[in-house]
Motif scaffolding. Structure first.
Motif, PDB file in Angstrom:
ATOM      1  N   PHE A 128       4.207  10.927   1.103  1.00  0.00           N
ATOM      2  CA  PHE A 128       3.800   9.559   0.782  1.00  0.00           C
ATOM      3  C   PHE A 128       4.996   8.604   0.728  1.00  0.00           C
ATOM      4  O   PHE A 128       6.125   9.001   0.445  1.00  0.00           O
ATOM      5  N   LYS A 129       4.707   7.333   0.975  1.00  0.00           N
ATOM      6  CA  LYS A 129       5.720   6.294   0.817  1.00  0.00           C
ATOM      7  C   LYS A 129       5.025   4.956   0.584  1.00  0.00           C
ATOM      8  O   LYS A 129       3.847   4.771   0.928  1.00  0.00           O
ATOM      9  N   PHE A 130       5.751   4.017  -0.027  1.00  0.00           N
ATOM     10  CA  PHE A 130       5.263   2.641  -0.129  1.00  0.00           C
ATOM     11  C   PHE A 130       5.475   1.938   1.203  1.00  0.00           C
ATOM     12  O   PHE A 130       6.507   2.098   1.854  1.00  0.00           O
ATOM     13  N   THR A 131       4.497   1.163   1.596  1.00  0.00           N
ATOM     14  CA  THR A 131       4.597   0.405   2.833  1.00  0.00           C
ATOM     15  C   THR A 131       3.662  -0.807   2.723  1.00  0.00           C
ATOM     16  O   THR A 131       3.354  -1.233   1.608  1.00  0.00           O
ATOM     17  N   THR A 132       3.230  -1.345   3.836  1.00  0.00           N
ATOM     18  CA  THR A 132       2.290  -2.468   3.825  1.00  0.00           C
ATOM     19  C   THR A 132       1.015  -2.076   4.565  1.00  0.00           C
ATOM     20  O   THR A 132       0.999  -1.089   5.315  1.00  0.00           O
ATOM     21  N   ARG A 133      -0.027  -2.843   4.365  1.00  0.00           N
ATOM     22  CA  ARG A 133      -1.294  -2.544   5.031  1.00  0.00           C
ATOM     23  C   ARG A 133      -1.214  -2.780   6.543  1.00  0.00           C
ATOM     24  O   ARG A 133      -2.114  -2.407   7.294  1.00  0.00           O
ATOM     25  N   PHE A 134      -0.113  -3.415   6.994  1.00  0.00           N
ATOM     26  CA  PHE A 134       0.060  -3.675   8.423  1.00  0.00           C
ATOM     27  C   PHE A 134       0.836  -2.562   9.121  1.00  0.00           C
ATOM     28  O   PHE A 134       1.054  -2.619  10.336  1.00  0.00           O
ATOM     29  N   ASP A 135       1.260  -1.555   8.370  1.00  0.00           N
ATOM     30  CA  ASP A 135       1.985  -0.429   8.935  1.00  0.00           C
ATOM     31  C   ASP A 135       0.982   0.480   9.641  1.00  0.00           C
ATOM     32  O   ASP A 135       0.172   1.154   9.004  1.00  0.00           O
ATOM     33  N   ASP A 136       1.027   0.505  10.962  1.00  0.00           N
ATOM     34  CA  ASP A 136       0.043   1.277  11.724  1.00  0.00           C
ATOM     35  C   ASP A 136       0.590   2.628  12.159  1.00  0.00           C
ATOM     36  O   ASP A 136       0.091   3.254  13.107  1.00  0.00           O
ATOM     37  N   THR A 137       1.649   3.110  11.456  1.00  0.00           N
ATOM     38  CA  THR A 137       2.205   4.420  11.768  1.00  0.00           C
ATOM     39  C   THR A 137       1.143   5.486  11.523  1.00  0.00           C
ATOM     40  O   THR A 137       0.550   5.554  10.444  1.00  0.00           O
ATOM     41  N   HIS A 138       0.900   6.326  12.500  1.00  0.00           N
ATOM     42  CA  HIS A 138      -0.094   7.386  12.383  1.00  0.00           C
ATOM     43  C   HIS A 138       0.578   8.732  12.623  1.00  0.00           C
ATOM     44  O   HIS A 138       0.898   9.075  13.758  1.00  0.00           O
ATOM     45  N   ARG A 149       0.833  -1.192   0.000  1.00  0.00           N
ATOM     46  CA  ARG A 149       0.000   0.000   0.000  1.00  0.00           C
ATOM     47  C   ARG A 149       0.876   1.254   0.000  1.00  0.00           C
ATOM     48  O   ARG A 149       2.060   1.205   0.348  1.00  0.00           O
ATOM     49  N   ILE A 150       0.255   2.372  -0.360  1.00  0.00           N
ATOM     50  CA  ILE A 150       0.890   3.677  -0.220  1.00  0.00           C
ATOM     51  C   ILE A 150       0.282   4.351   1.001  1.00  0.00           C
ATOM     52  O   ILE A 150      -0.916   4.249   1.250  1.00  0.00           O
ATOM     53  N   SER A 151       1.131   5.027   1.750  1.00  0.00           N
ATOM     54  CA  SER A 151       0.668   5.689   2.969  1.00  0.00           C
ATOM     55  C   SER A 151       1.054   7.167   2.945  1.00  0.00           C
ATOM     56  O   SER A 151       2.162   7.524   2.540  1.00  0.00           O
ATOM     57  N   ALA A 152       0.134   8.016   3.379  1.00  0.00           N
ATOM     58  CA  ALA A 152       0.409   9.448   3.558  1.00  0.00           C
ATOM     59  C   ALA A 152       0.936   9.645   4.969  1.00  0.00           C
ATOM     60  O   ALA A 152       0.378  10.402   5.765  1.00  0.00           O
TER      61      ALA A 152
END
Length: 307
Positions: free
Chosen positions: A277-287, A218-221
Motif C-alpha cells: 500500500f501507499k498514499f497517492t491520489t485518485r488520479f493515479d491509474d497505476t495498475h 487515496r490509498i492504493s494497493a
C-alpha cells in the motif's frame, strides 16, 4: 490463510522495517490528534489564546474562522442562518476535507479516535467476540435523525450528546457528567460492539464520509501482486471492508481504495511487510497485475486476525 497469519499483527513488518517504520502513521496520527487538542487547550489552561473555541467552531489568531460543516448544517436545519464568519469557516473546513478525504477527520483529528482505538485494543486483549454489529448504514440513519431532531427542536441537536464536545469540556472543566458520554463510547466498543461507535453509529463520521466521497487523497494497493496473505491489513483496518475491492481485484481493476468509508489512517501501510500500500491520489491509474488463477478467501470468514 498462510503460516504468516499465525504471527502477531504487524510483527512481520516490524522484523522487516523496524518498530518505528512499522508504526509511523499511527505515531503521526497520535501527534496530529494531540496537536489539535493542545491548540484548543492552550487558552483555558495557560491563557494562550491562539485558538478560541473547539472543534465545533473556532477562531485562530482572531483572523481565521473554522466551523464544523455538520454543525453549520444542523444550524440551518434548525432555522438559524449562521453569521458570515461561521459560514466562511464551514466552507473552508468543508473544502479541505472534500479535497483530502472527509474521514481523515476521524483518524487524524477527532479526539475520540484514541478512545475507540484503546477500546479495540482492550477488546482484543480480552479475546471477546465481535458482539452486536449493526449495519454500517446505521450511522447514516443516525445522521438523518440528528438533522430531523434539529428541525423539530430548533437546536443543534447533536451537541447535547456529542462525545467529542463532551471530551473537550471534561478536559477543560475536569471530571464530571461530560465524561459519562466518553466512558460510554469506550465501554460500548469493548463489550457491546467491536469498533461499533466509529464504524456503525457516529453521525459525524457518516457526514464526513459523504463530504469526502470524491476526495483526491487515496490509498492504493499498488503492489497487490506482492501480497503474501498475512491478513495484517484487514486486522488493523477500522473499516476492513474497504480493502477487499482494491487488494483482491481482478487484473485491470483499480488498486485504489475509493470507498468513502476509508479513514486514510495509513495503518495498512504500516503493517504491510511487502509494501503493498501507499498514499497517492485518485488520479493515479497505476495498475499492478493481480495474481492470476487464484481463489482468495474473504477476510470475514478466512482470517483469524481479521475476525
Amino acid at each position: 490463510m498462510t503460516d504468516k497469519t499465525k504471527l502477531a499483527v504487524g510483527q512481520e513488518a516490524i522484523e522487516t522495517f523496524g518498530w518505528l517504520r512499522a508504526h509511523r502513521f499511527l505515531l503521526l496520527r497520535r501527534a496530529s490528534q494531540a496537536f489539535f487538542l493542545v491548540l484548543f487547550l492552550l487558552g483555558p489552561w495557560f491563557g494562550i489564546w491562539w485558538v478560541k473555541g473547539n472543534l465545533s467552531g473556532s477562531l485562530t489568531f482572531n483572523i481565521l474562522p473554522l466551523t464544523d460543516p455538520f454543525i453549520a448544517l444542523q444550524g440551518l436545519m434548525a432555522g438559524h442562518w449562521p453569521e458570515l464568519t461561521a459560514l466562511i469557516g464551514a466552507i473552508i473546513v468543508g473544502a479541505v476535507y472534500a479535497l483530502i478525504g472527509g474521514r481523515v477527520y476521524c483518524s487524524w483529528v477527532c479526539p475520540i479516535n484514541p478512545v475507540t482505538d484503546g477500546a479495540h485494543w482492550v477488546h482484543d486483549k480480552l479475546g471477546l467476540q465481535k458482539g452486536w454489529q449493526p449495519k454500517r448504514t446505521t450511522r447514516f440513519w443516525v445522521m438523518g435523525m440528528v438533522l430531523v431532531a434539529s428541525v423539530a427542536t430548533g437546536t443543534i441537536a447533536w451537541e447535547f450528546v456529542n462525545p467529542i464536545s463532551m471530551l473537550h469540556r471534561g478536559l477543560i472543566f475536569g471530571m464530571g457528567f461530560a465524561w459519562t458520554f466518553v466512558i460510554a463510547v469506550f465501554l460500548f466498543d469493548v463489550f457491546v460492539s467491536r469498533r461499533g461507535w466509529c464504524g456503525h453509529l457516529c453521525p459525524v463520521g457518516a457526514f464526513y464520509g459523504l463530504l469526502g466521497s470524491k476526495s483526491v487523497v487515496r490509498i492504493s494497493a499498488v503492489e497487490r501482486a506482492a501480497c503474501d496473505d498475512c491478513m495484517d491489513c484487514f486486522a488493523v483496518c477500522p473499516e476492513m471492508q474497504v480493502i477487499t475491492p482494491a487488494l483482491r481485484g481482478k487484473e485491470g481493476d483499480t488498486p485504489l481504495i475509493l470507498s468513502p468509508d476509508c479513514t486514510n489512517c495509513g495503518r495498512c501501510i504500516d503493517v504491510c511487510a511487502m509494501d503493498v500500500f501507499k498514499f497517492t491520489t485518485r488520479f493515479d491509474d497505476t495498475h499492478a497485475p493481480a495474481r492470476e488463477q487464484r481463489k482468495r478467501t474473504q477476510p470475514a470468514t478466512g482470517a483469524s486476525k481479521a475476525a
